[in-house]
Design an enzyme around this catalytic site. Sequence first.
Site, PDB file in Angstrom:
ATOM      1  N   SER A   1       0.829  -1.197   0.000  1.00  0.00           N
ATOM      2  CA  SER A   1       0.000   0.000   0.000  1.00  0.00           C
ATOM      3  C   SER A   1       0.871   1.258   0.000  1.00  0.00           C
ATOM      4  O   SER A   1       1.689   1.448  -0.893  1.00  0.00           O
ATOM      5  CB  SER A   1      -0.973  -0.060   1.170  1.00  0.00           C
TER       6      SER A   1
ATOM      7  N   ASP B   1      -5.654  -4.253  -1.926  1.00  0.00           N
ATOM      8  CA  ASP B   1      -4.565  -3.857  -1.026  1.00  0.00           C
ATOM      9  C   ASP B   1      -3.916  -5.069  -0.348  1.00  0.00           C
ATOM     10  O   ASP B   1      -4.590  -5.898   0.265  1.00  0.00           O
ATOM     11  CB  ASP B   1      -5.171  -2.932   0.037  1.00  0.00           C
TER      12      ASP B   1
END
Length: 284
Positions: free
Chosen positions: A40, A157
Amino acid sequence: MNSKLGLALSGGAGRGLAHIGVLRVLDREGIRPGYLAGTSMGGLVAAGYAAGRTSDEMERYAAKLSSIGQLLRLAGIGLPRQGLLKLEGLSRLLRDFLTPHESFETLSIPLSLAAVDLRSGRRIVLASGSLLPALRATMAMPGVFAPVRIGEHLLVDGGVLENLPVGMARSMGAPIVLAVDVTLDPRDEASWQKTRMPAISKHLWRSFAIMITQQTEAGLRASGPELVVRPAIPAGITTISGFRHASQVIQAGERAMLEALPRLRSLLDDPASNRSRSEEGSTP
């Protein structure tokens, strides 16, 4: 470049700007990691560094996300069935951030990004091919951004399964792994009390933080990084408000890395660290 050192950078949205401070100290000390792994926001900072961006340049880019209004203008509102924000809307900024690099193969430092495939439920390591879709995938927080299709995978993610990708850095061949964790500790009552958000949002996010913390601790036990740095980000600075307080968050990363520097130098100077983990046959 130090071929001994692998750097694993966690997710954490605005709190992840602390990674810029960590890299600023390493650069100042002439310590350039030989391997980068990120999830991320950690993936975004790692990719920028591998693309040649300086810490000052990355701080200037962070300023473009310094408010919810700026973020919304850049991303735009998405369809609720896909995600609240359009990750595609950030593509222009991300492309500029990575210029002139379009693929992993042209980066100056080997890079791996963590994502999760919704179809198989497995972690996917993105380390080759086109860079921009991979970066969008590792940042595709479920519910906020739409999943990203890469080949047969539908990716979100990487923090869903591996918010601090120590194992990835290790598998790249790093004998020494420096892990930087910027997750807001769900047990830090003072910080949560100072966090400004509606109660329902706070409870949801704190529950998510508990899950991330548990899987991170399990990953640390399994992969055994040589050094873990956890910047002391001021209480009340969240994953969102971190963008508004970029300078404070970056400075927290600098302070934490400065404190950890003697231990890192000791590890890098140890002749035994020239051996790979597979050669040692065990982890501490």
